[in-house]
Design a protein around this motif. Structure first.
Motif, PDB file in Angstrom:
ATOM      1  N   GLY B  51       0.821  -1.210   0.000  1.00 59.79           N
ATOM      2  CA  GLY B  51       0.000   0.000   0.000  1.00 59.79           C
ATOM      3  C   GLY B  51       0.859   1.266   0.000  1.00 59.79           C
ATOM      4  N   PHE B  52       1.946   1.243   0.766  1.00 65.45           N
ATOM      5  CA  PHE B  52       2.848   2.405   0.819  1.00 65.45           C
ATOM      6  C   PHE B  52       3.483   2.666  -0.543  1.00 65.45           C
ATOM      7  CE2 PHE B  52       4.093   4.165   5.124  1.00 65.45           C
ATOM      8  CZ  PHE B  52       2.904   3.806   5.718  1.00 65.45           C
ATOM      9  N   VAL B  53       3.919   1.596  -1.187  1.00 64.49           N
ATOM     10  CA  VAL B  53       4.545   1.749  -2.504  1.00 64.49           C
ATOM     11  C   VAL B  53       3.524   2.323  -3.489  1.00 64.49           C
ATOM     12  CG1 VAL B  53       5.509   0.495  -4.480  1.00 64.49           C
ATOM     13  CG2 VAL B  53       6.236  -0.075  -2.154  1.00 64.49           C
ATOM     14  N   PHE B  54       2.301   1.818  -3.407  1.00 66.46           N
ATOM     15  CA  PHE B  54       1.241   2.294  -4.290  1.00 66.46           C
ATOM     16  C   PHE B  54       0.979   3.781  -4.061  1.00 66.46           C
ATOM     17  CE2 PHE B  54      -3.109   3.125  -5.583  1.00 66.46           C
ATOM     18  CZ  PHE B  54      -3.233   2.426  -6.766  1.00 66.46           C
ATOM     19  N   GLU B  55       0.819   4.130  -2.797  1.00 68.83           N
ATOM     20  CA  GLU B  55       0.517   5.511  -2.425  1.00 68.83           C
ATOM     21  C   GLU B  55       1.621   6.469  -2.908  1.00 68.83           C
ATOM     22  OE1 GLU B  55      -2.344   5.741  -0.969  1.00 68.83           O
ATOM     23  OE2 GLU B  55      -2.422   7.492   0.347  1.00 68.83           O
ATOM     24  N   GLU B  56       2.841   6.067  -2.705  1.00 67.95           N
ATOM     25  CA  GLU B  56       3.966   6.898  -3.122  1.00 67.95           C
ATOM     26  C   GLU B  56       3.923   7.119  -4.631  1.00 67.95           C
ATOM     27  OE1 GLU B  56       7.897   5.298  -2.296  1.00 67.95           O
ATOM     28  OE2 GLU B  56       8.666   7.349  -2.112  1.00 67.95           O
ATOM     29  N   SER B  57       3.629   6.055  -5.344  1.00 63.83           N
ATOM     30  CA  SER B  57       3.609   6.138  -6.793  1.00 63.83           C
ATOM     31  C   SER B  57       2.435   6.981  -7.305  1.00 63.83           C
ATOM     32  CB  SER B  57       3.564   4.727  -7.383  1.00 63.83           C
ATOM     33  OG  SER B  57       3.594   4.785  -8.776  1.00 63.83           O
ATOM     34  N   VAL B  58       1.289   6.872  -6.641  1.00 62.34           N
ATOM     35  CA  VAL B  58       0.122   7.682  -7.036  1.00 62.34           C
ATOM     36  C   VAL B  58       0.483   9.161  -7.002  1.00 62.34           C
ATOM     37  CG1 VAL B  58      -2.141   8.548  -6.275  1.00 62.34           C
ATOM     38  CG2 VAL B  58      -1.725   6.093  -6.362  1.00 62.34           C
ATOM     39  N   PHE B  59       1.030   9.592  -5.862  1.00 60.33           N
ATOM     40  CA  PHE B  59       1.262  11.018  -5.723  1.00 60.33           C
ATOM     41  C   PHE B  59       2.461  11.496  -6.534  1.00 60.33           C
ATOM     42  CE2 PHE B  59      -1.490  10.150  -2.021  1.00 60.33           C
ATOM     43  CZ  PHE B  59      -2.560  10.902  -2.473  1.00 60.33           C
ATOM     44  N   GLU B  60       3.409  10.593  -6.753  1.00 57.77           N
ATOM     45  CA  GLU B  60       4.523  10.940  -7.620  1.00 57.77           C
ATOM     46  C   GLU B  60       4.017  11.122  -9.063  1.00 57.77           C
ATOM     47  OE1 GLU B  60       7.331  11.905  -6.575  1.00 57.77           O
ATOM     48  OE2 GLU B  60       7.979  12.269  -8.635  1.00 57.77           O
ATOM     49  N   THR B  61       3.085  10.260  -9.450  1.00 60.45           N
ATOM     50  CA  THR B  61       2.530  10.359 -10.802  1.00 60.45           C
ATOM     51  C   THR B  61       1.703  11.638 -10.954  1.00 60.45           C
ATOM     52  OG1 THR B  61       2.405   7.949 -10.779  1.00 60.45           O
ATOM     53  CG2 THR B  61       1.348   9.057 -12.620  1.00 60.45           C
ATOM     54  N   VAL B  62       0.928  11.970  -9.929  1.00 59.25           N
ATOM     55  CA  VAL B  62       0.161  13.223  -9.963  1.00 59.25           C
ATOM     56  C   VAL B  62       1.119  14.403 -10.160  1.00 59.25           C
ATOM     57  CG1 VAL B  62      -1.220  14.834  -8.566  1.00 59.25           C
ATOM     58  CG2 VAL B  62      -1.811  12.403  -8.613  1.00 59.25           C
ATOM     59  N   ARG B  63       2.207  14.377  -9.408  1.00 62.18           N
ATOM     60  CA  ARG B  63       3.233  15.415  -9.514  1.00 62.18           C
ATOM     61  C   ARG B  63       3.765  15.540 -10.951  1.00 62.18           C
ATOM     62  NH1 ARG B  63       6.128  17.648  -5.134  1.00 62.18           N
ATOM     63  NH2 ARG B  63       5.395  16.293  -3.489  1.00 62.18           N
ATOM     64  N   LEU B  64       4.113  14.388 -11.510  1.00 61.18           N
ATOM     65  CA  LEU B  64       4.673  14.384 -12.866  1.00 61.18           C
ATOM     66  C   LEU B  64       3.670  14.885 -13.894  1.00 61.18           C
ATOM     67  CD1 LEU B  64       6.620  10.977 -12.889  1.00 61.18           C
ATOM     68  CD2 LEU B  64       7.589  13.285 -12.933  1.00 61.18           C
ATOM     69  N   LYS B  65       2.415  14.454 -13.750  1.00 59.06           N
ATOM     70  CA  LYS B  65       1.391  14.881 -14.716  1.00 59.06           C
ATOM     71  C   LYS B  65       1.190  16.402 -14.637  1.00 59.06           C
ATOM     72  CE  LYS B  65      -0.238  10.579 -15.714  1.00 59.06           C
ATOM     73  NZ  LYS B  65      -0.618   9.918 -16.934  1.00 59.06           N
ATOM     74  N   LEU B  66       1.074  16.915 -13.408  1.00 60.11           N
ATOM     75  CA  LEU B  66       0.834  18.353 -13.262  1.00 60.11           C
ATOM     76  C   LEU B  66       2.020  19.168 -13.770  1.00 60.11           C
ATOM     77  CD1 LEU B  66      -0.924  18.587  -9.787  1.00 60.11           C
ATOM     78  CD2 LEU B  66      -1.975  18.768 -12.043  1.00 60.11           C
ATOM     79  N   ALA B  67       3.220  18.602 -13.613  1.00 62.21           N
ATOM     80  CA  ALA B  67       4.427  19.313 -14.058  1.00 62.21           C
ATOM     81  C   ALA B  67       4.554  19.286 -15.576  1.00 62.21           C
ATOM     82  CB  ALA B  67       5.664  18.709 -13.413  1.00 62.21           C
TER      83      ALA B  67
END
Ligand SMILES: [Zn+2]
Lengths: 199, 89
Positions: B51-67
């Motif tokens: 779950g932690f790995v998933f969560e980290e990846s979700v928000f990292e992906t959000v970051r990348l998309k917004l950037a």
């Protein structure tokens, strides 16, 4: 005499502004949800920041200083205007993970989150972010578009760090639900149920 | 740091207690005791670790998309014009 002191100040300001202009625009765009308003906000903030450039402490974080000015100007303009977003329910912890698991999207991939999020384009992520109530969205915009600590976000938004902590905590949960809702609406994923899980 | 105090971390955290701290853990905003307690749990709880790995990846992906969102190419040029006009006035 080739360079006046005024021109010197402008050049210095520009050299600090250049590396943060793009992120400032993206913050403005996520605040205003509109390219034209975003441009107005950045231009207006640029002029305001330049006019008070003498209050900027040399060597401190220009990005944070500039974004604080931009945020304040946005808050002033928002008072007259923005339509309230409909509040949406907060999700349980790791909502997206649970939903994706239920929908059978996780598989054995090394990075299942990417598998889910790759279904979203930039615009879908922005649409999900836009569903957050204002105070949560402001903190989330600062968080996702900058490599800021909670302390820095608190400073930029002008709220205590405890407030940032709780807004980010709730905001990220709401965002997970919003992402899932947007994905469902756009047919990027199907349903909440286990129908995709081979049941 | 003037961080507001939160509830102390229980020694043996439940999955729910661990998950309530996932983001602050990933953001490195927990104190060393809290980090230890979370780590200890993740070591013996594979579902939470996933779950932690998933969560980290979700928000990292959000970051990348917004950037990666669109930005006018002439942005800096337009800002320079504003400054020039501002200097002359
Ligand atoms: Zn666990």
């Amino acid at each position: 005499m080739s360079v006046t002191p005024a021109l010197d100040a402008r050049r210095e300001f520009e050299s600090l502004l250049e590396p943060v202009a793009t992120v400032a625009y993206r913050v403005a765009y996520n605040f205003t949800r509109n390219a034209e308003d975003a441009m107005d906000l950045v231009q207006d903030s640029t002029v305001a920041a330049f006019r008070s450039f003498d209050t900027f402490q040399k060597g401190s974080n220009f990005r944070a200083w500039f974004l604080r000015i931009l945020t304040n100007r946005f808050y002033k303009s928002r008072k007259r205007g923005r339509v309230e977003t409909t509040p949406i329910d907060e999700a349980e912890d790791v909502f997206l993970y649970r939903q994706a698991a239920r929908a059978g999207l996780l598989g054995n991939d090394d990075d299942p989150a990417r598998l889910v999020l790759d279904r979203f384009d930039v615009e879908a992520v922005e649409a999900a972010l836009d569903r957050l109530p204002d105070e949560f969205r402001d903190a989330a915009v600062m968080y996702f578009l900058n490599d800021f600590s909670y302390d820095q976000i608190a400073d930029v938004l002008g709220v205590p760090v405890g407030t940032v902590r709780s807004r980010l905590h709730r905001g990220r949960k709401i965002l997970q639900r919003a992402l899932w809702d947007v994905a469902k609406q756009r047919g990027l994923v199907h349903g909440d149920g286990p129908e995709g899980a081979g049941a | 740091m003037g961080t507001a105090r939160r509830a102390p971390v229980p020694k043996d955290m439940s999955c729910a207690e661990v998950f309530a701290r996932v983001q602050e853990y990933l953001d490195r905003e927990l104190n060393p005791d809290e980090v230890e307690a979370v780590k200890a749990h993740l070591d013996y709880c594979p579902p939470c670790a996933r779950g932690f790995v998933f969560e980290e990846s979700v928000f990292e992906t959000v970051r990348l998309k917004l950037a990666a969102s669109a930005c006018p190419e002439d942005l800096m040029a337009r800002l320079r014009e504003c400054l020039e006009a501002c200097d002359e006035s």
